[in-house]
Design a protein around this motif. Structure first.
Motif, PDB file in Angstrom:
ATOM      1  N   GLU A 163       0.805  -1.226   0.000  1.00 49.37           N
ATOM      2  CA  GLU A 163       0.000   0.000   0.000  1.00 49.37           C
ATOM      3  C   GLU A 163       0.835   1.273   0.000  1.00 49.37           C
ATOM      4  OE1 GLU A 163      -0.917   0.196   4.799  1.00 49.37           O
ATOM      5  OE2 GLU A 163      -2.468  -0.464   3.416  1.00 49.37           O
ATOM      6  N   GLU A 207      -1.183   1.598  -5.958  1.00 53.18           N
ATOM      7  CA  GLU A 207      -2.542   2.123  -5.811  1.00 53.18           C
ATOM      8  C   GLU A 207      -3.559   1.032  -6.097  1.00 53.18           C
ATOM      9  OE1 GLU A 207      -5.378   5.390  -7.999  1.00 53.18           O
ATOM     10  OE2 GLU A 207      -3.324   5.982  -7.543  1.00 53.18           O
ATOM     11  N   MET A 226       1.545   4.361  -6.801  1.00 56.02           N
ATOM     12  CA  MET A 226       1.132   5.598  -6.140  1.00 56.02           C
ATOM     13  C   MET A 226       1.659   6.846  -6.852  1.00 56.02           C
ATOM     14  SD  MET A 226      -0.900   5.193  -3.653  1.00 56.02           S
ATOM     15  CE  MET A 226      -1.489   4.083  -2.376  1.00 56.02           C
TER      16      MET A 226
END
Length: 198
Positions: free
Chosen positions: A33, A37, A56
């Protein structure tokens, strides 16, 4: 002209191919995480696995893994042979965006949809969706076949839309056929199909 561009994309993808032999399951990206994403994994029977990753930092990467099981003359398994093909980030982005628009993160499994047919032979397509909020798997059997599946079911229409987007960017059948053609002499199996290379 459309076929010409898909062939160029296929040839570009082939430049990043890597062959490997293994008796283990296909290695998938572990969702982190802090880095990822979302990860969408689409598996077609036991022959192809398409992994699409959005990080991300909004970069995209993907891989297509073609697989066959090498068997001996008695049909006993010897080893898996796999080919990893890198998918261009732009194509991954377009596929993931379309899949998201089609609701891939919330589409119910075929077994939960009234009127959706499940079976054993033929083509089964499994989805594994992993995000910071979602971790789920679902599958559909013969989703593109009007003989088995009702095209008026909204879930079937969504699955078909996702698969159509994939096919516009990645010629899965062509790439798998090329993989089979490149194998050395031997007997190979994927699903219920046996291929003998002489």
């Amino acid at each position: 002209m459309k076929h010409f561009f898909s062939l160029i994309a296929s040839l570009i993808i082939f430049q990043g191919s890597v062959f490997g032999q293994s008796n283990d399951l296909v290695q998938r990206t572990n969702f982190d995480e802090l880095i990822h994403e979302r990860i969408y994994t689409i598996e077609i029977n036991d022959r192809q696995l398409l992994e699409l990753v959005k990080s991300m930092n909004h970069s995209y990467e993907g891989v297509l893994i073609n697989s066959v099981l090498k068997v001996n003359r008695k049909g006993e398994p010897i080893k898996y042979i796999r080919q990893r093909l890198a998918i261009p980030g732009d194509d991954v982005e377009k596929i993931m965006n379309e899949a998201f628009k089609q609701g891939v993160e919330s589409i119910p499994s075929c077994s939960e949809v009234e009127g959706c047919i499940t079976g054993f032979d033929g083509t089964s397509i499994s989805f594994h969706i992993k995000t910071t909020d979602v971790d789920r798997e679902f599958s559909y059997w013969e989703p593109e076949n009007d003989y088995y599946q009702n095209p008026d079911l909204k879930e079937i229409a969504k699955i078909r839309g996702i698969l159509e987007t994939i096919k516009m960017k990645i010629d899965l059948n062509y790439l798998f056929d090329q993989f089979i053609d490149s194998l050395p002499i031997g007997i190979y199996r994927h699903g219920g199909i046996v291929v003998t290379k002489r």
